[in-house]
Scaffold this active site. Structure first.
Site, PDB file in Angstrom:
ATOM      1  N   ASP A 164       1.047  -0.424   4.463  1.00  0.00           N
ATOM      2  CA  ASP A 164       1.469   0.246   3.232  1.00  0.00           C
ATOM      3  C   ASP A 164       0.336   1.068   2.626  1.00  0.00           C
ATOM      4  OD1 ASP A 164      -0.112  -1.813   2.199  1.00  0.00           O
ATOM      5  OD2 ASP A 164       1.179  -2.115   0.460  1.00  0.00           O
ATOM      6  N   ASP A 192      -1.835   0.795   0.102  1.00  0.00           N
ATOM      7  CA  ASP A 192      -3.160   0.250  -0.219  1.00  0.00           C
ATOM      8  C   ASP A 192      -3.668  -0.755   0.807  1.00  0.00           C
ATOM      9  OD1 ASP A 192      -1.253  -1.684  -1.101  1.00  0.00           O
ATOM     10  OD2 ASP A 192      -2.722  -2.554  -2.454  1.00  0.00           O
ATOM     11  N   ASP A 195      -2.453  -3.743   2.018  1.00  0.00           N
ATOM     12  CA  ASP A 195      -2.310  -5.200   1.976  1.00  0.00           C
ATOM     13  C   ASP A 195      -1.031  -5.698   2.639  1.00  0.00           C
ATOM     14  OD1 ASP A 195      -0.559  -4.331   0.021  1.00  0.00           O
ATOM     15  OD2 ASP A 195      -1.326  -5.626  -1.569  1.00  0.00           O
ATOM     16  N   ARG A 196      -0.142  -4.795   3.049  1.00  0.00           N
ATOM     17  CA  ARG A 196       1.099  -5.212   3.705  1.00  0.00           C
ATOM     18  C   ARG A 196       1.152  -4.682   5.125  1.00  0.00           C
ATOM     19  NH1 ARG A 196       5.762  -5.505  -0.820  1.00  0.00           N
ATOM     20  NH2 ARG A 196       4.428  -5.697  -2.644  1.00  0.00           N
ATOM     21  N   LYS A 239      -3.652 -10.305   0.001  1.00  0.00           N
ATOM     22  CA  LYS A 239      -3.019 -10.191   1.313  1.00  0.00           C
ATOM     23  C   LYS A 239      -3.709  -9.063   2.066  1.00  0.00           C
ATOM     24  CE  LYS A 239       0.968  -8.044  -1.043  1.00  0.00           C
ATOM     25  NZ  LYS A 239       0.965  -8.720  -2.348  1.00  0.00           N
TER      26      LYS A 239
END
Length: 496
Positions: free
Chosen positions: A287, A289, A291-292, A388
């Protein structure tokens, strides 16, 4: 000597940070006078004045529109409030996991992350400002509530309007600020500290053999024009040797190339379609930024996020970091399927079910109770940082592939055979009218809490299902004893 100016302002009533900071349309920040300045001042006002001069604040973002303007405001307001040292990613770029990493490595007082995560960017998109604390994790509710209270009563902010910093050049710059000791602004390589951390977690030699050895697999990674692009290029392609032509959309763009930087089957459809062709063995998308993540196998075999964290847990000893630290516990958010529960039960590991929000995982990690966790919203991570971590999750999968020498699909099917299979589907409804959404939730609760609901049978095709459990999720934090009730609805059905 840089002069400090005190600017009179009016408070806004809507600057309440959510689980991931303050997110609004870019136009809200641009058209409301002093809107960004108010919130930045409110954040810095929460830092103890005694900690500001000797302290260090980390700043980074995902490259979206308005980020560079916001960074200059942060520099100017931080200087005027006595912050002694700022560390900023080159060109402002630094993934959310990397910011957490740098905060922890440098023992910073905190960090400001400029992102709206997986939300669209550009002049008509979204922008966000998020504060992380010294642990590297998102600010807990006690601090975000304090920020909100300050923002509702703020009447002035302090700023050094003439202070301009070139954030494109790596190195240290020192500025003399009126009434304070000199302030240092340090521009750093956005990737190196994070890459160094990953080298201590994974077996890079084994990963290099997997993606560039004599019998290497073919990998396709899609950064979706978000912040992970430079990390993929430097770590996966340059250091591990994966083919550069398997890295796509790796240049961060202010509008994410006009796309929605959300790694799911809908918005990462280019990756999905490419994987269906059978040319690539492992695919992943990230994603805005960083974190996913979404993981795919050959022919587009989809690994849902609930299964992903369960597979990593079941194969956790493939990762050297956990061989050293051991496994303290596992956790998932309430909406995430029970796949992780099955692994925890079989391997006799402690399991925690938390509300949505990474800060709840962080609390368990800080107390030494948690090693690995995940959410159904494509977020997976561990106690190496307090966020995450999308690229970490993909390297975890690569570690499993290198160790087991099986395909993604084979590993997933073996997992189901051993631990059972949990079916899970997520539906996203965007730009929903809040009043209608609240009405729907009330009607859902009324149905769920009708005594006749548990035990009801439902059929679809030739299958029948019976409602086994229906509850409104409540959580008592095992660390601080705080309680959160009626946050999310949950239920369970069993096949008949």
């Amino acid at each position: 000597m840089t002069k400090i100016t005190v600017v009179k302002t009016k408070a806004y009533p809507d600057q309440k940070p959510g689980t991931s900071g303050l997110r609004k349309r870019v136009t809200v920040f641009q058209t409301n006078e002093h809107y960004a300045e108010n919130f930045i001042q409110s954040i810095i006002s929460c830092i103890d004045p005694a900690e500001r001069q000797p302290g260090l604040l980390v700043v980074g973002g995902d490259g979206r529109f308005f980020m560079k303007d916001a960074i200059q405001l942060i520099i100017q307001i931080a200087a005027a409030n006595g912050i002694g040292h700022l560390v900023i990613g080159q060109d402002g770029i630094m993934s959310t996991p990397a910011v957490s990493c740098v905060i922890r490595k440098l023992k910073a007082v905190g960090g400001i992350i400029l992102t709206a995560s997986h939300n669209p960017g550009g002049p008509n998109g979204d922008f966000g400002i998020k504060y992380n604390i010294a642990s590297g994790g998102p600010a807990p509710e006690g601090i975000t509530d304090k920020i909100f209270q300050i923002s509702k009563s703020i009447t002035e902010y302090h700023i050094c309007p003439d202070l301009k910093v070139d954030i494109s050049k790596i190195g240290k710059q020192t500025f003399n600020v009126d009434t304070f000791k000199p302030m240092t602004v340090e521009i750093v390589d956005s990737v190196e500290a994070y890459a160094e951390m990953l080298r201590g977690i994974f077996d890079f030699h084994a990963l290099k053999g997997l993606v560039s050895g004599s019998n290497h697999i073919k990998v396709r990674l899609d950064a979706m024009h978000g912040v992970v692009g430079p990390y993929v290029k430097k770590i996966v392609c340059e250091e591990l040797g994966a083919a550069a032509d398997g890295a796509f959309n790796c240049v961060p763009k202010e509008d994410f190339g006009g796309h929605h930087p959300d790694p799911n089957l809908t918005y990462a459809s280019d990756l999905v379609n490419a994987m269906k062709g059978g040319e690539y063995d492992l695919g992943a998308a990230f994603d805005g930024d960083g974190d996913r993540n979404m993981v795919l196998g050959k022919h587009g075999f989809f690994v849902n996020p609930s299964d992903s964290v369960a597979v990593i847990a079941a194969n956790i000893t493939c990762i050297p970091y956990f061989q050293k630290t051991g496994v303290k516990g596992l956790a998932r958010s309430m909406p995430t399927s029970g796949a992780l529960d099955n692994v925890a039960k079989a391997l006799k590991m402690n399991l925690y079910e938390t509300p949505t929000g990474w800060k709840f995982f962080g609390n368990l990690m800080d107390a030494g109770k948690l090693s690995l966790c995940g959410e159904e919203s494509f977020g997976t991570g561990s106690d190496h940082i307090r966020e995450k971590d999308g690229l970490w999750a993909v390297l975890a999968w690569m570690s499993i592939l290198a160790h087991r020498k099986q395909s993604v699909e084979e590993i997933m099917k073996d997992h189901w055979n051993k631990f059972g299979r949990n079916f899970f589907t997520r539906y996203d409804y965007e730009e929903v009218d809040s009043d209608k959404a609240n009405t729907m939730i009330k009607e859902l609760e009324a149905t769920m809490f009708d005594k006749s609901f548990v035990g009801q049978k439902f059929s679809s095709g030739d299958k029948s299902y019976e409602v086994a459990v229906s509850d409104n999720f409540a959580y008592t934090d095992p660390v601080d004893g705080s309680s959160r009730c009626n946050m999310q609805c949950g239920g369970s059905i069993e096949s008949v």
